[in-house]
Design a protein around this motif. Structure first.
Motif, PDB file in Angstrom:
ATOM      1  N   GLU A 100     -24.670  80.549  67.234  1.00  0.00           N
ATOM      2  CA  GLU A 100     -23.562  80.750  68.174  1.00  0.00           C
ATOM      3  C   GLU A 100     -22.314  81.234  67.444  1.00  0.00           C
ATOM      4  O   GLU A 100     -21.609  82.129  67.921  1.00  0.00           O
ATOM      5  N   ILE A 101     -22.042  80.630  66.298  1.00  0.00           N
ATOM      6  CA  ILE A 101     -20.864  81.019  65.514  1.00  0.00           C
ATOM      7  C   ILE A 101     -21.021  82.456  65.021  1.00  0.00           C
ATOM      8  O   ILE A 101     -20.062  83.249  65.070  1.00  0.00           O
ATOM      9  N   MET A 104     -20.357  84.782  67.936  1.00  0.00           N
ATOM     10  CA  MET A 104     -18.927  84.835  68.240  1.00  0.00           C
ATOM     11  C   MET A 104     -18.171  85.678  67.223  1.00  0.00           C
ATOM     12  O   MET A 104     -17.262  86.428  67.582  1.00  0.00           O
ATOM     13  N   LYS A 105     -18.558  85.565  65.936  1.00  0.00           N
ATOM     14  CA  LYS A 105     -17.891  86.378  64.916  1.00  0.00           C
ATOM     15  C   LYS A 105     -18.236  87.854  65.080  1.00  0.00           C
ATOM     16  O   LYS A 105     -17.395  88.728  64.881  1.00  0.00           O
ATOM     17  N   VAL A 107     -18.905  89.475  67.864  1.00  0.00           N
ATOM     18  CA  VAL A 107     -18.240  90.091  69.009  1.00  0.00           C
ATOM     19  C   VAL A 107     -16.733  90.122  68.833  1.00  0.00           C
ATOM     20  O   VAL A 107     -16.015  90.572  69.715  1.00  0.00           O
ATOM     21  N   GLY A 108     -16.243  89.623  67.704  1.00  0.00           N
ATOM     22  CA  GLY A 108     -14.827  89.747  67.385  1.00  0.00           C
ATOM     23  C   GLY A 108     -13.957  88.591  67.832  1.00  0.00           C
ATOM     24  O   GLY A 108     -12.744  88.753  67.986  1.00  0.00           O
ATOM     25  N   SER A 109     -14.546  87.441  68.032  1.00  0.00           N
ATOM     26  CA  SER A 109     -13.747  86.271  68.425  1.00  0.00           C
ATOM     27  C   SER A 109     -12.839  85.856  67.281  1.00  0.00           C
ATOM     28  O   SER A 109     -13.201  85.955  66.105  1.00  0.00           O
ATOM     29  N   SER A 110     -11.664  85.390  67.645  1.00  0.00           N
ATOM     30  CA  SER A 110     -10.742  84.907  66.610  1.00  0.00           C
ATOM     31  C   SER A 110     -11.257  83.582  66.045  1.00  0.00           C
ATOM     32  O   SER A 110     -12.047  82.877  66.683  1.00  0.00           O
ATOM     33  N   ASN A 112      -9.622  80.869  65.639  1.00  0.00           N
ATOM     34  CA  ASN A 112      -9.164  79.749  66.467  1.00  0.00           C
ATOM     35  C   ASN A 112     -10.052  79.564  67.696  1.00  0.00           C
ATOM     36  O   ASN A 112     -10.308  78.440  68.125  1.00  0.00           O
ATOM     37  N   PHE A 113     -10.533  80.661  68.283  1.00  0.00           N
ATOM     38  CA  PHE A 113     -11.431  80.576  69.429  1.00  0.00           C
ATOM     39  C   PHE A 113     -12.757  79.936  69.029  1.00  0.00           C
ATOM     40  O   PHE A 113     -13.361  79.195  69.805  1.00  0.00           O
ATOM     41  N   ILE A 114     -13.209  80.231  67.828  1.00  0.00           N
ATOM     42  CA  ILE A 114     -14.463  79.640  67.334  1.00  0.00           C
ATOM     43  C   ILE A 114     -14.261  78.155  67.035  1.00  0.00           C
ATOM     44  O   ILE A 114     -15.132  77.333  67.313  1.00  0.00           O
ATOM     45  N   ARG A 115     -13.116  77.801  66.494  1.00  0.00           N
ATOM     46  CA  ARG A 115     -12.838  76.406  66.126  1.00  0.00           C
ATOM     47  C   ARG A 115     -12.601  75.508  67.338  1.00  0.00           C
ATOM     48  O   ARG A 115     -12.905  74.325  67.302  1.00  0.00           O
TER      49      ARG A 115
END
Length: 182
Positions: A100-101, A104-105, A107-110, A112-115
């Motif tokens: 999942e992480i 998320m990385k 697709v360009g998630s920040s 902070n959004f991952i945390r």
């Protein structure tokens, strides 16, 4: 008409909250302004008794200081142990959600959004742990007939500390795994 007499006892006892106050109270009671009210101060009359009381007072202060030190180090040990347990649990959670992480990385998630989901999860764990421990404390205190004062203050402090420990541990665990995944 009404001869009730003196309802007060012939003696009084002064109980201190800490042994270090014994000498100061005895000195204050020996002042001339109290001589009309106090005819005899038992601790001051006998040198042997006074020496024993001083010895007991000194020993009580040493035991109290030692107990405070032991409690301090126990609290530090429990905080460190709790942090390591939380850190380990979050490592396992993050490891199982590694894909999942990565997604998320990709697709360009920040960061902070991952945390954020892991931080919220750790806050939920902290709140549930504090509520459970508080319920257990209430059950045990009722069975032992322990008087509990300032329950609301204890609950708030415990909740605040637990959330801080969980957030710190989860932030460390998440940071390690986010930097590890490329």
């Amino acid at each position: 008409k009404y001869n009730l007499g003196n309802p007060l006892p012939a003696s009084i006892s002064v109980i201190t909250s800490h042994p270090k106050y014994h000498a100061g109270i005895e000195k204050a009671l020996k002042k001339p302004e109290f001589s009309a009210y106090l005819s005899n101060i038992s601790a001051a009359e006998d040198q042997k008794t006074n020496a024993i009381l001083q010895s007991v007072s000194t020993n009580l202060i040493k035991v109290s200081d030692f107990t405070n030190q032991v409690l301090y180090w126990l609290i530090i040990t429990f905080i460190i142990g709790g942090s390591l347990i939380i850190l380990n649990a979050l490592h396992i959670t993050i490891f199982t959600r590694k894909k999942e992480i990565e997604v998320m990385k990709m697709v360009g998630s920040s960061l902070n959004f991952i945390r954020l989901p892991y931080l919220i999860e750790s806050i939920i764990y902290a709140v549930l742990a504090v509520i459970l421990s508080f319920i257990m404390m209430l059950i045990v205190s009722k069975n032992l007939n322990v008087e509990m004062h300032n329950l609301q203050q204890i609950f708030i402090i415990e909740l605040f500390v637990a959330i801080l420990i969980n957030l710190g541990s989860s932030f460390i665990a998440i940071h390690e795994h986010i930097n590890e995944i490329k």
